[in-house]
Design a protein around this motif. Structure first.
Motif, short mmCIF file in Angstrom:
data_model
loop_
_atom_site.label_atom_id
_atom_site.label_comp_id
_atom_site.label_asym_id
_atom_site.label_seq_id
_atom_site.Cartn_x
_atom_site.Cartn_y
_atom_site.Cartn_z
N THR A 201 0.85 -1.19 0.00
CA THR A 201 0.00 0.00 0.00
C THR A 201 0.88 1.24 0.00
OG1 THR A 201 -0.13 -0.12 2.41
CG2 THR A 201 -1.91 -1.17 1.14
N PRO A 202 0.32 2.42 -0.31
CA PRO A 202 1.15 3.62 -0.47
C PRO A 202 2.02 3.95 0.74
CG PRO A 202 -1.02 4.01 -1.39
CD PRO A 202 -1.08 2.67 -0.71
N GLY A 203 1.49 3.83 1.94
CA GLY A 203 2.26 4.19 3.13
C GLY A 203 3.51 3.35 3.32
N PRO A 204 3.38 2.02 3.42
CA PRO A 204 4.58 1.18 3.56
C PRO A 204 5.53 1.28 2.39
CG PRO A 204 2.62 -0.02 4.24
CD PRO A 204 2.14 1.27 3.63
N LEU A 205 5.00 1.40 1.16
CA LEU A 205 5.87 1.51 -0.01
C LEU A 205 6.68 2.79 0.05
CD1 LEU A 205 6.91 0.53 -2.72
CD2 LEU A 205 4.89 1.54 -3.81
N GLY A 206 6.04 3.89 0.46
CA GLY A 206 6.76 5.16 0.58
C GLY A 206 7.87 5.08 1.62
N ASP A 207 7.59 4.40 2.76
CA ASP A 207 8.61 4.23 3.79
C ASP A 207 9.79 3.43 3.26
OD1 ASP A 207 7.11 5.64 5.61
OD2 ASP A 207 6.26 3.85 6.56
N VAL A 208 9.50 2.37 2.51
CA VAL A 208 10.56 1.52 1.97
C VAL A 208 11.40 2.30 0.97
CG1 VAL A 208 11.02 -0.46 0.48
CG2 VAL A 208 9.39 -0.68 2.34
N LEU A 209 10.77 3.07 0.09
CA LEU A 209 11.52 3.83 -0.91
C LEU A 209 12.39 4.89 -0.26
CD1 LEU A 209 8.81 4.18 -3.69
CD2 LEU A 209 10.94 2.88 -3.84
N ARG A 210 11.89 5.54 0.78
CA ARG A 210 12.71 6.55 1.47
C ARG A 210 13.91 5.89 2.14
NH1 ARG A 210 7.59 8.90 2.16
NH2 ARG A 210 7.12 7.65 4.01
N GLY A 211 13.69 4.72 2.73
CA GLY A 211 14.80 4.01 3.36
C GLY A 211 15.84 3.55 2.34
N LEU A 212 15.37 3.03 1.22
CA LEU A 212 16.30 2.58 0.18
C LEU A 212 17.07 3.75 -0.42
CD1 LEU A 212 14.17 -0.13 -1.67
CD2 LEU A 212 16.08 -0.50 -0.10
N SER A 213 16.42 4.88 -0.53
CA SER A 213 17.09 6.07 -1.04
C SER A 213 18.20 6.51 -0.08
CB SER A 213 16.08 7.20 -1.25
OG SER A 213 16.72 8.37 -1.69
N ALA A 214 17.91 6.49 1.22
CA ALA A 214 18.90 6.91 2.21
C ALA A 214 20.10 5.96 2.23
CB ALA A 214 18.25 6.96 3.59
N LYS A 215 19.87 4.69 1.89
CA LYS A 215 20.96 3.70 1.90
C LYS A 215 21.69 3.62 0.57
CE LYS A 215 18.51 0.77 5.23
NZ LYS A 215 17.80 -0.52 5.42
N GLY A 216 21.30 4.44 -0.39
CA GLY A 216 22.01 4.49 -1.66
C GLY A 216 21.55 3.48 -2.69
#
Length: 389
Positions: free
Chosen positions: A43-58
């Motif tokens: 769903t949008p909420g968990p997916l957004g959290d995952v993408l932000r985390g993956l972005s921060a980790k490069g």
């Protein structure tokens, strides 16, 4: 007995979701949020959290959607492209070949060095040093993330060569130790035919199948087995090794399989390509001698495809009909036969792809989630372990 269902911990769910998003982007390229939701079921909420985390980790970056249309461009996400390289090195009795790839899997350098004293460990050491040096010329040691060495023979879990028809001098030695002064670390180890098999699946004729074999037909016929999306190494590391089969032990020219046999094979193939009927007949006879173990393996494994590799791939008008006829006579179901389009760098290419998979698999898994996509993080995770594929 009544059991109580256990709820998954949020941390383990997040790790799984991170790996799932990475796998989708690796397989399908840049995607909009809507497509990622469809692929992953998030769903949008968990997916957004995952993408932000993956972005921060490069791991991921956002890019504007290039599709023309009204209004503000939609956002798409793709895997990042960090700087750095992996290296694949194929050390054979007659030549050493090296392939350098970027972390997106693109080959940027290929080097081949002839071994003037075939099968001699010191000669192979010298040519390995030359090939690696030329392949890495102009880049710093800190830019290389990992490498994989491909050698012929049965490898044990400790990285020793138990038996090698191609290079008997390897036996009882650990190639990674013998070459440690010329191979930048960390390096893993793989059998050369398994490396070729991986290359066929990644960039060759078997990209569309998950169950196939590479029939390496030449001086030392071997079967590389790829089942359910993975290379099959076997319980003892000898899956596909046909070197002890009585019908194959004499070599394709009837010689011992060593010494001048390779030169005889090359000469035979050249004569066959020139239309020499004697040479063509000799190749047919060799293929008939090989056919039974290959047909048995294809039947037992129920393979969808067999890719013909090795020297005899140069004469597909002889090899394909001969094997098709043999399989038809001996197998319940005949696999589709394809001829490799890869060249002599197939094993080195597969080794480089294995090194790339080693990096990605270490930094992103369902067990750990996504770690920082940094060379230092990868090396800390790997430590000094010997990895044999």
């Amino acid at each position: 007995m009544q059991t109580t269902a256990q709820r998954a911990e949020p941390r383990s769910v997040r790790r799984w979701n991170e790996k799932t998003v990475i796998d989708v982007l690796r397989a399908h390229g840049a995607q909009r949020i809507s497509a990622l939701r469809s692929f992953t079921g998030l769903t949008p909420g968990p997916l957004g959290d995952v993408l932000r985390g993956l972005s921060a980790k490069g791991w991921v970056v956002s890019v504007p959607d290039e599709t023309p249309g009204r209004g503000r461009p939609a956002q798409r996400f793709r895997l990042s492209r960090p700087e750095g390289w992996v290296l694949g090195v194929d050390v054979g009795p007659h030549a050493v070949r090296a392939v350098r790839m970027d972390l997106a899997g693109n080959a940027v350098e290929r080097v081949e060095c002839e071994v003037l004293r075939p099968g001699d460990l010191q000669a192979m050491h010298e040519r390995t040093a030359e090939a690696v040096g030329r392949c890495l010329q102009g880049i710093g040691a800190e830019d290389l993330w990992a490498g994989t060495l491909a050698v012929g023979g049965h490898l044990d879990d400790e990285g020793s060569v138990v038996r090698s028809v191609a290079v008997p001098a390897w036996e009882g030695h650990r190639p990674l130790e013998l070459l440690s002064d010329v191979l930048p670390q960390p390096f893993s180890l793989i059998n050369d035919v398994r490396a070729e098999t991986l290359a066929e699946h990644e960039v060759g004729e078997a990209q569309d199948v998950e169950d196939f074999a590479l029939a390496h037909l030449g001086r030392r016929p071997t079967l590389g087995i790829f089942l359910e999306g993975r290379i099959r190494r076997g319980a003892h590391g000898t899956a596909g090794d046909l070197s002890l089969h009585p019908q194959l032990g004499r070599g394709v020219t009837g010689a011992t399989g060593d010494g001048d046999d390779a030169d005889q094979l090359v000469a035979m193939i050249r004569q066959a390509l020139a239309g020499d009927e004697g040479a063509r007949s000799g190749i047919r006879e060799a293929l008939e001698r090989m056919a039974e173990p290959f047909a048995l393996a294809a039947s037992v494994l129920d393979l969808a495809v067999i890719v013909i590799g090795g020297p005899f791939a140069a004469v597909p008008d002889i090899a394909v009909p001969a094997l098709a006829r043999a399989f038809d006579e001996r197998s319940r179901s005949v696999p589709e036969l394809r001829t490799t389009g890869l060249d002599q760098f197939a094993a080195a290419t597969g080794a480089a792809r294995q090194a790339l998979g080693w990096v990605d698999g270490t930094l992103a898994s369902a067990a750990t989630g996504a770690l920082e996509r940094e060379r230092s993080c990868f090396r800390a995770e790997v430590g000094g372990r010997v990895l044999v594929h």
